[in-house]
Motif scaffolding. Structure first.
Motif, PDB file in Angstrom:
ATOM      1  N   SER A 196       0.833  -1.207   0.000  1.00  0.00           N
ATOM      2  CA  SER A 196       0.000   0.000   0.000  1.00  0.00           C
ATOM      3  C   SER A 196       0.867   1.255   0.000  1.00  0.00           C
ATOM      4  O   SER A 196       0.571   2.229  -0.693  1.00  0.00           O
ATOM      5  N   GLY A 197       1.947   1.214   0.781  1.00  0.00           N
ATOM      6  CA  GLY A 197       2.854   2.354   0.816  1.00  0.00           C
ATOM      7  C   GLY A 197       3.514   2.606  -0.532  1.00  0.00           C
ATOM      8  O   GLY A 197       3.679   3.761  -0.950  1.00  0.00           O
ATOM      9  N   ILE A 198       3.909   1.536  -1.203  1.00  0.00           N
ATOM     10  CA  ILE A 198       4.511   1.671  -2.536  1.00  0.00           C
ATOM     11  C   ILE A 198       3.508   2.268  -3.516  1.00  0.00           C
ATOM     12  O   ILE A 198       3.824   3.205  -4.265  1.00  0.00           O
ATOM     13  N   PHE A 199       2.291   1.754  -3.507  1.00  0.00           N
ATOM     14  CA  PHE A 199       1.265   2.268  -4.425  1.00  0.00           C
ATOM     15  C   PHE A 199       0.981   3.742  -4.138  1.00  0.00           C
ATOM     16  O   PHE A 199       0.892   4.557  -5.071  1.00  0.00           O
ATOM     17  N   ASP A 200       0.839   4.102  -2.872  1.00  0.00           N
ATOM     18  CA  ASP A 200       0.550   5.493  -2.510  1.00  0.00           C
ATOM     19  C   ASP A 200       1.683   6.415  -2.924  1.00  0.00           C
ATOM     20  O   ASP A 200       1.460   7.485  -3.506  1.00  0.00           O
ATOM     21  N   ARG A 201       2.896   6.021  -2.617  1.00  0.00           N
ATOM     22  CA  ARG A 201       4.057   6.854  -2.899  1.00  0.00           C
ATOM     23  C   ARG A 201       4.255   7.076  -4.390  1.00  0.00           C
ATOM     24  O   ARG A 201       4.695   8.138  -4.823  1.00  0.00           O
ATOM     25  N   ARG A 202       3.903   6.084  -5.190  1.00  0.00           N
ATOM     26  CA  ARG A 202       4.111   6.173  -6.634  1.00  0.00           C
ATOM     27  C   ARG A 202       2.848   6.585  -7.389  1.00  0.00           C
ATOM     28  O   ARG A 202       2.857   6.645  -8.615  1.00  0.00           O
ATOM     29  N   GLY A 203       1.782   6.859  -6.675  1.00  0.00           N
ATOM     30  CA  GLY A 203       0.552   7.297  -7.316  1.00  0.00           C
ATOM     31  C   GLY A 203      -0.090   6.219  -8.171  1.00  0.00           C
ATOM     32  O   GLY A 203      -0.664   6.516  -9.233  1.00  0.00           O
ATOM     33  N   ILE A 204      -0.014   4.982  -7.729  1.00  0.00           N
ATOM     34  CA  ILE A 204      -0.559   3.842  -8.477  1.00  0.00           C
ATOM     35  C   ILE A 204      -1.897   3.436  -7.858  1.00  0.00           C
ATOM     36  O   ILE A 204      -1.994   3.219  -6.649  1.00  0.00           O
TER      37      ILE A 204
END
Length: 236
Positions: free
Chosen positions: A159-167
């Motif tokens: 979730s953090g990766i998706f949020d940080r990358r706008g995915i």
């Protein structure tokens, strides 16, 4: 509702290139070194226990594996393990850290084909320097739009990766050989999870598949991924 994927994420070890096979070869060498002290099956159990116990301190990767072997060797020999055995285990770990990369069949063709239509992300856990080395040697580095080397793979991490990358999670697919790390957590984070079996998967990465979840899929090899993507996006 139609599905349109924007991001395809890949695991690295045993999804793009061989990894676990080299751990198993080293573990066989470990068993040979300690054959005079304990039976192989008992030693394997003790080593796995040590690895499980030490994950929180050492993390995933070769360095933690070597430290767990040394700890196990000390324990099973009642602290009588010869220094020469400890040295041999350290050298075995150094050999693993220098081992050339062997891409799995169909990996390069599939990754190159997908790179023209999707943002590609590499999500891998383990030692930072070792994972960077393997990616550089693989020849695939320029095909990825982003690389995430993480200490563990949980739903919160994804979730953090998706949020940080706008995915948008529903537009992301994660592909890997570990049900526990590459399939279930991204699904829990709202993405799609695709299981690609490998002949050797570490015992601590096993988990029951989320067989009835609508965003779970499995394939026999990476070469099936383009067809799977087309099927999902045209049938929804």
């Amino acid at each position: 509702m139609p599905v349109k994927f924007s991001t395809i994420a890949f695991d690295a070890d045993d999804t793009l290139w061989e990894n676990e096979a080299f751990f198993r070869l080293t573990q066989e060498r470990f068993a040979d070194l300690l054959a005079d002290y304990t039976e192989r099956d008992h030693l394997a159990e003790r080593l796995l226990d040590a690895e499980r116990r030490n994950l929180g301190q050492y993390g995933f990767g070769i360095k933690g594996f070597v430290l767990s072997m040394i700890e196990t060797a000390i324990d099973v020999t009642d602290e009588k393990v010869p220094a020469s055995v400890i040295r041999t285990l350290i050298e075995a770990g150094q050999d693993m850290l220098q081992h050339p990369i062997h891409l799995l069949e169909g990996v390069e063709e599939t990754v190159r084909a997908l790179a023209s239509s999707y943002d590609l992300l590499l999500v891998t856990k383990g030692d930072l320097l070792d994972q960077e080395r393997k990616l550089a040697q693989s020849g695939l580095g320029d095909l990825f739009d982003g690389v995430e080397i993480v200490s563990d793979k949980t739903a919160n991490v994804y979730s953090g990766i998706f949020d940080r990358r706008g995915i948008a999670p529903a537009e992301a697919m994660m592909i890997g050989n570990s049900m526990k790390s590459d399939v279930i957590p991204p699904i829990d984070a709202g993405a799609w999870g695709v299981y690609v079996p490998h002949g050797h998967t570490w015992e601590l990465e096993h988990a029951a598949p989320p067989a009835h979840h609508p965003q779970y899929r499995s394939v026999e090899n990476l070469g099936e991924i383009p067809g799977l993507l087309s099927e999902i996006q045209t049938s929804a």
